[in-house]
Design an enzyme around this catalytic site. Structure first.
Site, PDB file in Angstrom:
ATOM      1  N   HIS A 187      37.053  35.041  34.066  1.00 44.97           N
ATOM      2  CA  HIS A 187      37.458  33.928  33.018  1.00 44.97           C
ATOM      3  C   HIS A 187      36.367  33.162  33.326  1.00 44.97           C
ATOM      4  O   HIS A 187      36.074  32.509  34.473  1.00 44.97           O
ATOM      5  CB  HIS A 187      38.690  33.439  33.390  1.00 44.97           C
ATOM      6  CG  HIS A 187      39.053  32.404  32.357  1.00 44.97           C
ATOM      7  ND1 HIS A 187      39.567  32.699  31.287  1.00 44.97           N
ATOM      8  CD2 HIS A 187      39.168  30.998  32.668  1.00 44.97           C
ATOM      9  CE1 HIS A 187      39.737  31.723  30.491  1.00 44.97           C
ATOM     10  NE2 HIS A 187      39.525  30.422  31.322  1.00 44.97           N
ATOM     11  N   GLU A 209      51.166  36.009  33.830  1.00 45.67           N
ATOM     12  CA  GLU A 209      50.585  34.743  33.194  1.00 45.67           C
ATOM     13  C   GLU A 209      49.485  34.634  32.782  1.00 45.67           C
ATOM     14  O   GLU A 209      48.455  34.941  33.685  1.00 45.67           O
ATOM     15  CB  GLU A 209      51.242  33.551  33.936  1.00 45.67           C
ATOM     16  CG  GLU A 209      51.192  32.352  33.415  1.00 45.67           C
ATOM     17  CD  GLU A 209      51.750  31.168  34.676  1.00 45.67           C
ATOM     18  OE1 GLU A 209      51.448  29.760  34.253  1.00 45.67           O
ATOM     19  OE2 GLU A 209      52.313  31.239  35.495  1.00 45.67           O
ATOM     20  N   LEU A 210      49.018  34.133  31.743  1.00 42.18           N
ATOM     21  CA  LEU A 210      47.330  34.469  31.116  1.00 42.18           C
ATOM     22  C   LEU A 210      46.522  33.441  32.246  1.00 42.18           C
ATOM     23  O   LEU A 210      46.832  32.422  32.493  1.00 42.18           O
ATOM     24  CB  LEU A 210      47.269  33.718  29.957  1.00 42.18           C
ATOM     25  CG  LEU A 210      46.075  34.035  29.373  1.00 42.18           C
ATOM     26  CD1 LEU A 210      45.690  35.343  28.996  1.00 42.18           C
ATOM     27  CD2 LEU A 210      46.000  33.007  28.138  1.00 42.18           C
ATOM     28  N   ASP A 211      45.616  34.279  32.944  1.00 40.67           N
ATOM     29  CA  ASP A 211      44.759  33.606  33.666  1.00 40.67           C
ATOM     30  C   ASP A 211      45.108  32.908  34.773  1.00 40.67           C
ATOM     31  O   ASP A 211      44.402  31.927  35.310  1.00 40.67           O
ATOM     32  CB  ASP A 211      43.683  32.499  32.748  1.00 40.67           C
ATOM     33  CG  ASP A 211      42.888  33.078  31.485  1.00 40.67           C
ATOM     34  OD1 ASP A 211      42.569  34.120  31.864  1.00 40.67           O
ATOM     35  OD2 ASP A 211      42.719  32.545  30.538  1.00 40.67           O
ATOM     36  N   SER A 223      28.206  42.954  28.989  1.00 39.88           N
ATOM     37  CA  SER A 223      27.287  42.291  29.972  1.00 39.88           C
ATOM     38  C   SER A 223      27.740  42.419  31.229  1.00 39.88           C
ATOM     39  O   SER A 223      27.022  42.838  32.463  1.00 39.88           O
ATOM     40  CB  SER A 223      26.465  41.077  29.636  1.00 39.88           C
ATOM     41  OG  SER A 223      27.313  39.977  29.553  1.00 39.88           O
ATOM     42  N   ARG A 227      41.932  41.024  24.362  1.00 39.26           N
ATOM     43  CA  ARG A 227      43.113  41.535  23.746  1.00 39.26           C
ATOM     44  C   ARG A 227      44.296  40.887  24.969  1.00 39.26           C
ATOM     45  O   ARG A 227      43.905  40.845  26.037  1.00 39.26           O
ATOM     46  CB  ARG A 227      43.487  43.050  23.747  1.00 39.26           C
ATOM     47  CG  ARG A 227      42.567  43.671  22.801  1.00 39.26           C
ATOM     48  CD  ARG A 227      42.730  43.457  21.328  1.00 39.26           C
ATOM     49  NE  ARG A 227      44.228  43.685  21.160  1.00 39.26           N
ATOM     50  CZ  ARG A 227      44.744  43.230  20.003  1.00 39.26           C
ATOM     51  NH1 ARG A 227      43.867  42.575  19.155  1.00 39.26           N
ATOM     52  NH2 ARG A 227      45.953  43.374  19.656  1.00 39.26           N
ATOM     53  N   ILE A 228      45.460  40.217  24.555  1.00 40.64           N
ATOM     54  CA  ILE A 228      46.330  39.862  25.249  1.00 40.64           C
ATOM     55  C   ILE A 228      47.104  41.234  25.742  1.00 40.64           C
ATOM     56  O   ILE A 228      47.282  41.880  24.836  1.00 40.64           O
ATOM     57  CB  ILE A 228      47.262  38.706  24.560  1.00 40.64           C
ATOM     58  CG1 ILE A 228      46.445  37.268  24.130  1.00 40.64           C
ATOM     59  CG2 ILE A 228      48.301  38.339  25.255  1.00 40.64           C
ATOM     60  CD1 ILE A 228      47.123  36.424  23.456  1.00 40.64           C
TER      61      ILE A 228
HETATM   62  C1  GRF Z   1      32.460  36.504  29.420  1.00 43.24           C
HETATM   63  O1  GRF Z   1      31.940  35.123  29.598  1.00 43.24           O
HETATM   64  C2  GRF Z   1      33.560  36.723  30.182  1.00 43.24           C
HETATM   65  O2  GRF Z   1      34.094  35.784  31.182  1.00 43.24           O
HETATM   66  C3  GRF Z   1      34.754  36.394  28.946  1.00 43.24           C
HETATM   67  O3  GRF Z   1      34.066  37.142  27.775  1.00 43.24           O
HETATM   68  C4  GRF Z   1      32.605  37.222  28.321  1.00 43.24           C
HETATM   69  C5  GRF Z   1      32.303  38.510  27.918  1.00 43.24           C
HETATM   70  O4  GRF Z   1      31.075  38.901  28.065  1.00 43.24           O
HETATM   71  N1  GRF Z   1      36.154  36.654  29.226  1.00 43.24           N
HETATM   72  P1  GRF Z   1      30.341  40.198  28.245  1.00 43.24           P
HETATM   73  O5  GRF Z   1      31.137  41.169  27.121  1.00 43.24           O
HETATM   74  O6  GRF Z   1      30.621  40.899  29.633  1.00 43.24           O
HETATM   75  O7  GRF Z   1      28.771  39.954  28.234  1.00 43.24           O
END
Ligand code: GRF
Length: 195
Positions: A113, A147-149, A13, A95-96
């Site tokens: 995020h 570093e993650l996020d 989305s 995926r990481i």
């Molecule tokens: C979102 O909440 C995004 O922040 C998280 O995964 C979700 C993905 O939703 N990382 P979409 O696939 O964009 O609908």
């Protein structure tokens, strides 16, 4: 023309919001930028149909077909680079990423995020925010670093945490804001870099 490659794993989305913003905001004319491809690690990602309907090339690379994370990321980079990306956008790409992948796209790799970073990096953000008694939650668009996020924050949106909220209800409220800030941050990336 500057090329944006969007990576998804599921509903896509956020990707759809970016594609719609590019169409409605005439990014081609205004920013000389276009969504050049959507790449998924899952063949059943619902977002792929949306991308195809909007005339965007798609590719699927199944991570389960690779022996290691390094092998998958190397193949993913090759796939992405076919589209000469100026920006790679992670949009629910579950995926990481290896350090080699992140290094390859340094400065041109964004993620969204679903928390107000630096709070609640990692998974399960909505339940963690509720459990901590947060009055506010939200989403963050940031540059991706090893570093993650972590990484430079480009945009944030805030929503209230309401009494009795479930993680699902909060996630839905946050997602509506993601759809606003992610397209804006991507457009901002191009107006800043190439304007
Ligand atoms: C979102 O909440 C995004 O922040 C998280 O995964 C979700 C993905 O939703 N990382 P979409 O696939 O964009 O609908």
């Amino acid at each position: 023309m500057k090329n944006i490659v969007i990576l998804i794993s599921g509903s896509g989305s956020n990707m759809a919001a970016i594609v719609r913003a590019a169409e409605q905001g005439r990014w081609g004319e205004r920013l000389h930028a276009r969504v050049a491809a959507v790449v998924s690690n899952r063949a059943d990602a619902q977002g792929l149909a949306f991308a195809k309907d909007h005339g965007i090339p798609t590719a699927v690379l199944d991570h389960k077909a690779f022996a290691s994370r390094e092998d998958f990321d190397a193949a993913l980079m090759a796939q992405i680079d076919r589209f000469s990306p100026d920006l790679v956008v992670l949009a629910g790409f579950m995926r990481i990423l290896t350090p080699a992948f992140v290094a390859h796209y340094t400065g041109r790799l964004l993620n969204i995020h679903p928390s107000l970073l630096p709070a609640f990096a990692g998974l399960n953000t909505h339940q963690r925010a509720i459990d901590a008694g947060c009055r506010f939650a939200g989403a963050t668009v940031h540059q991706v670093t090893a570093e993650l996020d972590h990484g430079q924050i480009l945009a944030q949106a805030v929503v209230p945490v309401l009494p009795g909220d479930t993680a699902q209800a909060l996630a839905a409220r946050v997602l509506t804001q993601e759809h606003l800030i992610y397209p804006r941050a991507v457009a901002g990336f191009f107006s800043r870099q190439f304007g």
